[in-house]
Design an enzyme around this catalytic site. Structure first.
Site, mmCIF file in Angstrom:
data_model
loop_
_atom_site.group_PDB
_atom_site.id
_atom_site.type_symbol
_atom_site.label_atom_id
_atom_site.label_comp_id
_atom_site.label_asym_id
_atom_site.label_seq_id
_atom_site.Cartn_x
_atom_site.Cartn_y
_atom_site.Cartn_z
ATOM 1 N N GLY A 12 39.811 49.089 45.029
ATOM 2 C CA GLY A 12 38.561 48.343 45.205
ATOM 3 C C GLY A 12 39.058 46.842 44.906
ATOM 4 N N GLN A 13 37.762 46.078 44.380
ATOM 5 C CA GLN A 13 38.149 44.732 44.379
ATOM 6 C C GLN A 13 39.271 44.391 43.463
ATOM 7 O OE1 GLN A 13 36.198 42.830 46.531
ATOM 8 N NE2 GLN A 13 34.494 42.398 45.385
ATOM 9 N N ARG A 91 27.600 46.756 30.607
ATOM 10 C CA ARG A 91 28.887 47.600 30.702
ATOM 11 C C ARG A 91 28.396 49.041 30.174
ATOM 12 N NH1 ARG A 91 30.622 42.509 28.824
ATOM 13 N NH2 ARG A 91 31.862 41.578 30.205
ATOM 14 N N ASN A 98 31.144 56.680 34.752
ATOM 15 C CA ASN A 98 32.687 56.320 34.726
ATOM 16 C C ASN A 98 33.394 57.323 33.660
ATOM 17 O OD1 ASN A 98 32.371 54.291 36.647
ATOM 18 N ND2 ASN A 98 32.546 52.621 35.182
ATOM 19 N N ASN A 123 35.113 49.905 32.933
ATOM 20 C CA ASN A 123 34.266 49.679 31.849
ATOM 21 C C ASN A 123 33.322 50.865 31.680
ATOM 22 O OD1 ASN A 123 34.418 47.259 30.664
ATOM 23 N ND2 ASN A 123 33.792 45.957 32.577
ATOM 24 N N HIS A 178 34.869 44.829 24.253
ATOM 25 C CA HIS A 178 34.749 43.924 25.448
ATOM 26 C C HIS A 178 33.088 44.140 25.737
ATOM 27 C CE1 HIS A 178 35.608 41.999 29.095
ATOM 28 N NE2 HIS A 178 35.065 43.139 29.888
HETATM 29 P P1 A3D Z 1 35.161 48.390 42.894
HETATM 30 O O1 A3D Z 1 35.670 47.477 44.030
HETATM 31 O O2 A3D Z 1 33.941 49.351 43.004
HETATM 32 O O3 A3D Z 1 36.507 49.532 42.751
HETATM 33 C C1 A3D Z 1 36.731 50.639 42.124
HETATM 34 C C2 A3D Z 1 37.372 51.750 43.023
HETATM 35 O O4 A3D Z 1 37.254 52.954 42.217
HETATM 36 C C3 A3D Z 1 36.511 51.817 44.454
HETATM 37 O O5 A3D Z 1 37.344 51.840 45.405
HETATM 38 C C4 A3D Z 1 36.013 53.378 44.103
HETATM 39 O O6 A3D Z 1 36.204 54.283 45.301
HETATM 40 C C5 A3D Z 1 37.301 53.842 43.047
HETATM 41 N N1 A3D Z 1 37.018 55.228 42.663
HETATM 42 C C6 A3D Z 1 35.728 55.989 42.410
HETATM 43 N N2 A3D Z 1 35.982 57.120 41.866
HETATM 44 C C7 A3D Z 1 37.397 57.185 41.688
HETATM 45 C C8 A3D Z 1 38.379 58.453 41.480
HETATM 46 N N3 A3D Z 1 37.631 59.456 40.841
HETATM 47 N N4 A3D Z 1 39.534 58.300 41.485
HETATM 48 C C9 A3D Z 1 39.956 57.137 41.881
HETATM 49 N N5 A3D Z 1 39.129 56.129 42.425
HETATM 50 C C10 A3D Z 1 37.973 56.264 42.438
HETATM 51 O O7 A3D Z 1 35.078 47.987 41.167
HETATM 52 P P2 A3D Z 1 36.113 46.807 40.686
HETATM 53 O O8 A3D Z 1 37.621 46.849 41.310
HETATM 54 O O9 A3D Z 1 35.462 45.469 40.847
HETATM 55 O O10 A3D Z 1 35.929 47.121 39.025
HETATM 56 C C11 A3D Z 1 36.698 48.418 38.490
HETATM 57 C C12 A3D Z 1 36.207 48.685 37.315
HETATM 58 O O11 A3D Z 1 36.762 47.629 36.231
HETATM 59 C C13 A3D Z 1 34.819 48.788 36.891
HETATM 60 O O12 A3D Z 1 34.420 49.753 36.062
HETATM 61 C C14 A3D Z 1 34.567 47.342 36.280
HETATM 62 O O13 A3D Z 1 33.214 47.337 35.511
HETATM 63 C C15 A3D Z 1 35.832 47.074 35.633
HETATM 64 N N6 A3D Z 1 35.869 45.926 35.121
HETATM 65 C C16 A3D Z 1 36.539 45.517 33.800
HETATM 66 C C17 A3D Z 1 36.631 44.540 33.490
HETATM 67 C C18 A3D Z 1 37.415 44.039 31.914
HETATM 68 O O14 A3D Z 1 37.782 43.092 31.621
HETATM 69 C C19 A3D Z 1 37.678 45.203 31.100
HETATM 70 C C20 A3D Z 1 36.644 43.131 34.170
HETATM 71 C C21 A3D Z 1 36.168 43.473 35.321
HETATM 72 C C22 A3D Z 1 35.880 44.675 35.903
#
Ligand code: A3D
Length: 311
Positions: A12-13, A91, A98, A123, A178
């Site tokens: 994803g992002q 979170r 998650n 998260n 976090h």
């Molecule tokens: P997003 O763009 O939604 O990407 C997440 C990806 O995970 C999507 O493409 C989903 O299809 C994929 N996904 C869902 N289920 C599964 C699975 N079972 N197996 C494999 N892939 C799957 O989100 P994002 O990239 O913006 O964020 C991802 C995570 O990082 C989220 O939980 C956020 O809260 C977290 N995050 C953490 C921080 C930290 O500093 C720790 C900062 C920002 C985001």
């Protein structure tokens, strides 16, 4: 020497920026994994990025997949699979969804890339890294959560902005979970060797600490749909690079504490040495009473979230 292999679970992002940065830095070949419904989009992202390599001048293979077999033999796995926050969410609101995703990811990483240094980004971070560690059964040095590098980056960036100095000269660390209880440490922050506390008054320091603790939420509000992605990706890549190049970086990571800081059996943000052995060491800081009280509070917050994880 054969190229290293980096598996990104979640395309994803954050996943797509991870792929870009890993390729640009030539850390190795990159596999982006996502769920079967998103196989086309991750294949498209991988191909699009690879087609940028002549203009960017990097050599790396990029592959999108929804078949875990393709991550076989990965040296590093970075997990961003799962839901991100939307405005108004904490979170911890992501926990129930998650945790199931991370369980599934951990089982597959264990099967296909059992030697990989695993960096968790999903998260609520501290609970997700703990879940991944339990389900994978990996040694504790092989599993780390990315949060402290980002929280510290935000702290450093806000201080550089406030003081009008280069970001390169701000050194410091942020401890703890976090979330809103994280603990920036002004007493141990320096600006080119000058103690921060000699440069800013207590009120300004508290204002910047508060902005740091709420920095993720500030971005979530501005984006309107999703959470930060450039800075989390850059932070996770810093950790992956430290491991792959055996740099022995000292970076705050969510690591399994077994007695350090009086914490037992909990993943939480602490300063670590990161090299070819993964988390090679946890550094213990002698904290002042007020700092220890803040650390105790963040430990309680992480324990509370963890108590809601049903495995
Ligand atoms: P997003 O763009 O939604 O990407 C997440 C990806 O995970 C999507 O493409 C989903 O299809 C994929 N996904 C869902 N289920 C599964 C699975 N079972 N197996 C494999 N892939 C799957 O989100 P994002 O990239 O913006 O964020 C991802 C995570 O990082 C989220 O939980 C956020 O809260 C977290 N995050 C953490 C921080 C930290 O500093 C720790 C900062 C920002 C985001």
């Amino acid at each position: 020497m054969a190229r290293k292999k980096i598996a990104l679970i979640g395309g994803g992002q954050i996943g797509q920026i991870l792929a870009l940065l890993a390729a640009q830095r030539e850390l190795g070949d990159v596999v982006i994994f996502d769920i079967p419904q998103l196989e086309g989009p991750v294949k498209g992202k991988a191909l699009d990025l690879w087609e940028s390599s002549p203009a960017q001048g990097f050599d790396a293979d990029l592959q999108g997949t929804s078949d875990y077999k393709d991550i076989a033999g990965a040296d590093v796995v970075i997990v961003t699979a799962g839901l991100p926050r939307k405005p108004g969410m904490s979170r911890d609101d992501l926990l129930a969804t998650n945790v199931n995703i991370i369980k599934n990811v951990a089982e597959n990483v264990k099967e296909y890339a059992p030697k990989a240094f695993s960096i968790i980004v999903t998260n609520p971070l501290d609970a997700m890294v703990s879940t991944f560690h339990k389900v994978s059964g990996f040694p504790k040095n092989q599993v780390a959560g990315m949060a402290g590098v980002l929280d510290t980056a935000r702290w450093r960036a806000f201080l550089a902005m406030e003081l009008g100095v280069s970001i390169e000269d701000i050194a410091g660390t942020v401890l703890g979970g976090h979330g809103p209880t994280m603990v920036p440490l002004p007493r141990l922050t320096t600006v080119g060797g000058v103690p921060l506390m000699e440069l800013l008054d207590a009120e300004s320091i508290e204002r910047i600490s508060k902005r740091t603790r709420e920095a993720g939420t500030e971005i979530v509000k501005l984006l309107g749909n999703g959470s930060a992605f450039f800075s989390p990706a850059a932070s996770a890549i810093e950790m992956a690079e430290a491991y792959l190049k055996d740099k022995k970086r000292v970076l705050p990571c969510a690591a399994l504490c077994e007695g350090e800081y009086g914490i037992d059996g909990l993943f939480i943000g602490v300063p670590c040495k990161l090299g070819a052995g993964g988390i090679e060491k946890i550094y213990q800081i002698k904290l002042e009473a007020d700092e220890q009280a803040l650390l105790d509070k963040t430990v309680e917050a992480v324990k509370k979230t963890l108590s809601e994880v049903k495995l």
